[in-house]
Design a protein around this motif. Structure first.
Motif, PDB file in Angstrom:
ATOM      1  N   ASP A   1      -5.845   1.290  -8.364  1.00 23.25           N
ATOM      2  CA  ASP A   1      -4.387   1.321  -8.513  1.00 23.25           C
ATOM      3  C   ASP A   1      -3.768   0.174  -7.713  1.00 23.25           C
ATOM      4  O   ASP A   1      -3.792   0.172  -6.490  1.00 23.25           O
ATOM      5  CB  ASP A   1      -3.841   2.670  -8.025  1.00 23.25           C
ATOM      6  CG  ASP A   1      -2.371   2.863  -8.379  1.00 23.25           C
ATOM      7  OD1 ASP A   1      -1.620   1.874  -8.390  1.00 23.25           O
ATOM      8  OD2 ASP A   1      -1.977   4.018  -8.636  1.00 23.25           O
ATOM      9  N   ARG A   2      -3.193  -0.784  -8.408  1.00 24.08           N
ATOM     10  CA  ARG A   2      -2.649  -1.975  -7.741  1.00 24.08           C
ATOM     11  C   ARG A   2      -1.457  -1.629  -6.864  1.00 24.08           C
ATOM     12  O   ARG A   2      -1.231  -2.273  -5.827  1.00 24.08           O
ATOM     13  CB  ARG A   2      -2.246  -3.009  -8.800  1.00 24.08           C
ATOM     14  CG  ARG A   2      -1.955  -4.390  -8.221  1.00 24.08           C
ATOM     15  CD  ARG A   2      -3.212  -5.000  -7.612  1.00 24.08           C
ATOM     16  NE  ARG A   2      -2.911  -6.175  -6.793  1.00 24.08           N
ATOM     17  CZ  ARG A   2      -3.818  -6.853  -6.101  1.00 24.08           C
ATOM     18  NH1 ARG A   2      -5.079  -6.483  -6.139  1.00 24.08           N
ATOM     19  NH2 ARG A   2      -3.479  -7.905  -5.382  1.00 24.08           N
ATOM     20  N   ASN A   3      -0.654  -0.655  -7.258  1.00 26.26           N
ATOM     21  CA  ASN A   3       0.488  -0.257  -6.443  1.00 26.26           C
ATOM     22  C   ASN A   3       0.041   0.311  -5.100  1.00 26.26           C
ATOM     23  O   ASN A   3       0.679   0.080  -4.070  1.00 26.26           O
ATOM     24  CB  ASN A   3       1.340   0.773  -7.177  1.00 26.26           C
ATOM     25  CG  ASN A   3       2.063   0.184  -8.368  1.00 26.26           C
ATOM     26  OD1 ASN A   3       2.428  -0.990  -8.368  1.00 26.26           O
ATOM     27  ND2 ASN A   3       2.264   0.985  -9.400  1.00 26.26           N
ATOM     28  N   VAL A   4      -1.045   1.053  -5.119  1.00 28.61           N
ATOM     29  CA  VAL A   4      -1.594   1.600  -3.878  1.00 28.61           C
ATOM     30  C   VAL A   4      -2.117   0.464  -3.005  1.00 28.61           C
ATOM     31  O   VAL A   4      -1.851   0.404  -1.800  1.00 28.61           O
ATOM     32  CB  VAL A   4      -2.718   2.613  -4.183  1.00 28.61           C
ATOM     33  CG1 VAL A   4      -3.466   2.996  -2.920  1.00 28.61           C
ATOM     34  CG2 VAL A   4      -2.138   3.855  -4.855  1.00 28.61           C
ATOM     35  N   TRP A   5      -2.856  -0.444  -3.626  1.00 27.77           N
ATOM     36  CA  TRP A   5      -3.443  -1.552  -2.878  1.00 27.77           C
ATOM     37  C   TRP A   5      -2.380  -2.429  -2.219  1.00 27.77           C
ATOM     38  O   TRP A   5      -2.484  -2.803  -1.050  1.00 27.77           O
ATOM     39  CB  TRP A   5      -4.311  -2.384  -3.820  1.00 27.77           C
ATOM     40  CG  TRP A   5      -4.927  -3.603  -3.199  1.00 27.77           C
ATOM     41  CD1 TRP A   5      -4.485  -4.885  -3.288  1.00 27.77           C
ATOM     42  CD2 TRP A   5      -6.107  -3.645  -2.388  1.00 27.77           C
ATOM     43  NE1 TRP A   5      -5.308  -5.727  -2.587  1.00 27.77           N
ATOM     44  CE2 TRP A   5      -6.311  -4.999  -2.026  1.00 27.77           C
ATOM     45  CE3 TRP A   5      -6.998  -2.666  -1.941  1.00 27.77           C
ATOM     46  CZ2 TRP A   5      -7.385  -5.390  -1.230  1.00 27.77           C
ATOM     47  CZ3 TRP A   5      -8.068  -3.078  -1.155  1.00 27.77           C
ATOM     48  CH2 TRP A   5      -8.253  -4.422  -0.801  1.00 27.77           C
ATOM     49  N   SER A   6      -1.334  -2.775  -2.958  1.00 31.88           N
ATOM     50  CA  SER A   6      -0.305  -3.676  -2.435  1.00 31.88           C
ATOM     51  C   SER A   6       0.507  -3.047  -1.316  1.00 31.88           C
ATOM     52  O   SER A   6       1.155  -3.764  -0.537  1.00 31.88           O
ATOM     53  CB  SER A   6       0.633  -4.109  -3.570  1.00 31.88           C
ATOM     54  OG  SER A   6       1.310  -2.994  -4.128  1.00 31.88           O
ATOM     55  N   ALA A   7       0.483  -1.718  -1.207  1.00 29.70           N
ATOM     56  CA  ALA A   7       1.232  -1.040  -0.148  1.00 29.70           C
ATOM     57  C   ALA A   7       0.464  -0.965   1.163  1.00 29.70           C
ATOM     58  O   ALA A   7       1.007  -0.543   2.180  1.00 29.70           O
ATOM     59  CB  ALA A   7       1.613   0.372  -0.597  1.00 29.70           C
ATOM     60  N   LEU A   8      -0.797  -1.386   1.160  1.00 27.04           N
ATOM     61  CA  LEU A   8      -1.578  -1.420   2.396  1.00 27.04           C
ATOM     62  C   LEU A   8      -1.213  -2.664   3.196  1.00 27.04           C
ATOM     63  O   LEU A   8      -0.872  -3.700   2.621  1.00 27.04           O
ATOM     64  CB  LEU A   8      -3.079  -1.442   2.075  1.00 27.04           C
ATOM     65  CG  LEU A   8      -3.653  -0.199   1.402  1.00 27.04           C
ATOM     66  CD1 LEU A   8      -5.073  -0.472   0.922  1.00 27.04           C
ATOM     67  CD2 LEU A   8      -3.643   0.990   2.368  1.00 27.04           C
ATOM     68  N   PRO A   9      -1.286  -2.599   4.538  1.00 27.76           N
ATOM     69  CA  PRO A   9      -1.003  -3.786   5.351  1.00 27.76           C
ATOM     70  C   PRO A   9      -1.954  -4.926   5.000  1.00 27.76           C
ATOM     71  O   PRO A   9      -3.115  -4.704   4.668  1.00 27.76           O
ATOM     72  CB  PRO A   9      -1.229  -3.294   6.790  1.00 27.76           C
ATOM     73  CG  PRO A   9      -1.127  -1.807   6.719  1.00 27.76           C
ATOM     74  CD  PRO A   9      -1.623  -1.425   5.360  1.00 27.76           C
ATOM     75  N   GLN A  10      -1.453  -6.137   5.120  1.00 29.28           N
ATOM     76  CA  GLN A  10      -2.267  -7.291   4.748  1.00 29.28           C
ATOM     77  C   GLN A  10      -3.508  -7.408   5.628  1.00 29.28           C
ATOM     78  O   GLN A  10      -4.581  -7.787   5.152  1.00 29.28           O
ATOM     79  CB  GLN A  10      -1.433  -8.567   4.836  1.00 29.28           C
ATOM     80  CG  GLN A  10      -2.114  -9.793   4.225  1.00 29.28           C
ATOM     81  CD  GLN A  10      -1.217 -11.004   4.246  1.00 29.28           C
ATOM     82  OE1 GLN A  10      -0.494 -11.236   5.207  1.00 29.28           O
ATOM     83  NE2 GLN A  10      -1.259 -11.796   3.183  1.00 29.28           N
ATOM     84  N   TRP A  11      -3.382  -7.059   6.914  1.00 27.74           N
ATOM     85  CA  TRP A  11      -4.535  -7.182   7.810  1.00 27.74           C
ATOM     86  C   TRP A  11      -5.641  -6.198   7.417  1.00 27.74           C
ATOM     87  O   TRP A  11      -6.822  -6.460   7.672  1.00 27.74           O
ATOM     88  CB  TRP A  11      -4.118  -6.966   9.270  1.00 27.74           C
ATOM     89  CG  TRP A  11      -3.589  -5.602   9.610  1.00 27.74           C
ATOM     90  CD1 TRP A  11      -2.297  -5.190   9.563  1.00 27.74           C
ATOM     91  CD2 TRP A  11      -4.348  -4.471  10.055  1.00 27.74           C
ATOM     92  NE1 TRP A  11      -2.187  -3.870   9.933  1.00 27.74           N
ATOM     93  CE2 TRP A  11      -3.432  -3.408  10.259  1.00 27.74           C
ATOM     94  CE3 TRP A  11      -5.701  -4.254  10.314  1.00 27.74           C
ATOM     95  CZ2 TRP A  11      -3.836  -2.142  10.699  1.00 27.74           C
ATOM     96  CZ3 TRP A  11      -6.099  -2.994  10.752  1.00 27.74           C
ATOM     97  CH2 TRP A  11      -5.181  -1.952  10.941  1.00 27.74           C
TER      98      TRP A  11
END
Length: 414
Positions: free
Chosen positions: A358-368
């Motif tokens: 799920d890309r929406n889930v992934w993009s909501a994680l911190p970049q680090w």
């Protein structure tokens, strides 16, 4: 009496600011009654019908702060997405629109410095930080203090028997999924030194897993590898439980395993630094109960606000976006219990197939966190060496249990 007085005062508030909803007790099977609190643990404690005032528009009360202050600084580790905070706390459409722009720029994650020719907006973005400046809003976000090779992250999509790990309500309580999760934790615990914290969706699911693992003998096997501790439901027992877990986690290389709950007493404000949490496992996606009347009122209120803006949901968040943000904020709070200083290191395992798809889930994680994702074919590099190959450079990948354990072994290889 003060509670009654406060409740009566709220009855004089406008319907746009808040509403009165009702909590109903559970039926004999513990499922039927309509309930209102977002926290299922609180709803389970409802014994009688209860009237509850729900604040739907906090910006009304925050406006007093804005009126008296020259500038207001909101500082925290989980303020993103900025549009979520702006929509909740601010009544200014311009600020909400600028917050949405800042979120969009962060999602692009490009290295640039730009000044808009038509507005007073300035944006500075680099690999480690991003700054957005306009006449009404300034946002700044920066990377974690730890170097990238001190973090390993994996999206665990399948267990040791190649069963898909799906922790949605309709499947997470099945024996197959429970057993596969237990076997995955057993394999992971053998590769992780010292302390390991596992965050589960709810207390009831944690109790269900423990009952199942006692029946199958998995709990005994886990205890042989790491001393298993459980988060208590009572607040007065948390300190004792934490001390006991800490002692076992740091007393030997095998350490201890703590079964905790997302949104519980140990998922926020607790410092699991160093050997207390060399690995954090988040099981499932902790979406709140979509049938909860309080949440439904809040989401409806968000949708109404979005429809009133000039460009609709492009400038403010919808009810569905708010629902998604609640889930991911809880996930990020749990992840943040580990890696508490510049020299700390830990592995983060996100256990659910949706984390890898799920890309929406992934993009909501911190970049680090995203930058620490392992690739499908990690090299022989260790945490103390170069990370070429073991890290996947912010690419969304769903890994098998074998790949995750292999990555953990290399990460902790000193």
């Amino acid at each position: 009496m003060s509670i009654v007085q406060t409740f009566l005062e709220h009855l004089t508030s406008s319907s746009s600011e808040g509403k009165i909803v009702t909590d109903w007790p559970r039926d004999e099977e513990g499922t039927a009654a309509t309930t209102t609190t977002t926290d299922s643990r609180a709803r389970n404690a409802v014994l009688h019908p209860t009237l509850r005032y729900v604040l739907l528009h906090p910006a009304t009360h925050f406006q007093n702060v804005l009126d008296e202050a020259h500038a207001v600084a909101l500082v925290g580790g989980t303020l993103r997405p900025f549009a979520h905070v702006a929509t909740e706390l601010l009544e200014c459409t311009d600020v909400i629109r600028e917050a949405s722009k800042a979120d969009t720029l962060l999602r692009k994650s490009t290295t640039s410095v730009s000044v808009s020719p038509t507005t007073t907006t300035t944006t500075t973005t680099s690999a480690s930080s991003s700054c957005f400046v306009s006449s009404s809003l300034t946002t700044f976000t920066c990377d974690h203090v730890v170097p990238s090779n001190n973090v390993m992250m994996a999206c665990l999509g399948t267990g040791p028997n190649h069963t898909k790990l799906d922790f949605r309500h309709q499947s997470r309580s099945t024996n197959t999924v429970c057993d596969e999760l237990g076997l995955s934790l057993l394999r992971i615990s053998k590769a992780v030194p010292s302390g390991m914290v596992v965050f589960l969706p709810s207390y009831s699911y944690e109790a269900h897993l423990v009952r199942r693992w006692k029946t199958t003998g998995l709990l005994t096997e886990l205890n042989r590898q790491k001393r298993v501790h459980r988060e208590p439901k009572r607040s007065q027992q948390v300190e004792v439980a934490l001390e006991s877990y800490s002692r076992d986690a740091m007393s030997s290389h095998n350490g201890a395993l703590l079964l905790s709950v997302v949104g519980g007493k140990m998922s926020e404000g607790i410092n699991f630094s160093n050997d207390m949490a060399r690995c954090v496992v988040v099981v499932g996606l902790p979406y709140p109960d979509i049938t909860d009347p309080e949440l439904k009122e809040k989401m409806s209120n968000m949708d109404q606000q979005a429809s009133r803006t000039t460009s609709g949901s492009a400038n403010t968040i919808t009810g569905q976006a708010y629902y998604q943000n609640l889930c991911m904020r809880a996930v990020n709070q749990s992840i943040g219990r580990a890696i508490r200083h510049a020299n700390d290191y830990a592995a983060i395992i996100l256990c659910d197939a949706r984390y890898g798809t799920d890309r929406n889930v992934w993009s909501a994680l911190p970049q680090w966190v995203r930058r620490g994702a392992i690739s499908k074919s990690p090299s022989t590099n260790s945490r103390n060496g170069a990370v070429n190959g073991i890290l996947n450079n912010d690419r969304q990948v769903s890994s098998s249990c074998v790949q995750v354990v292999d990555g953990l072994t290399r990460f902790f290889d000193h």
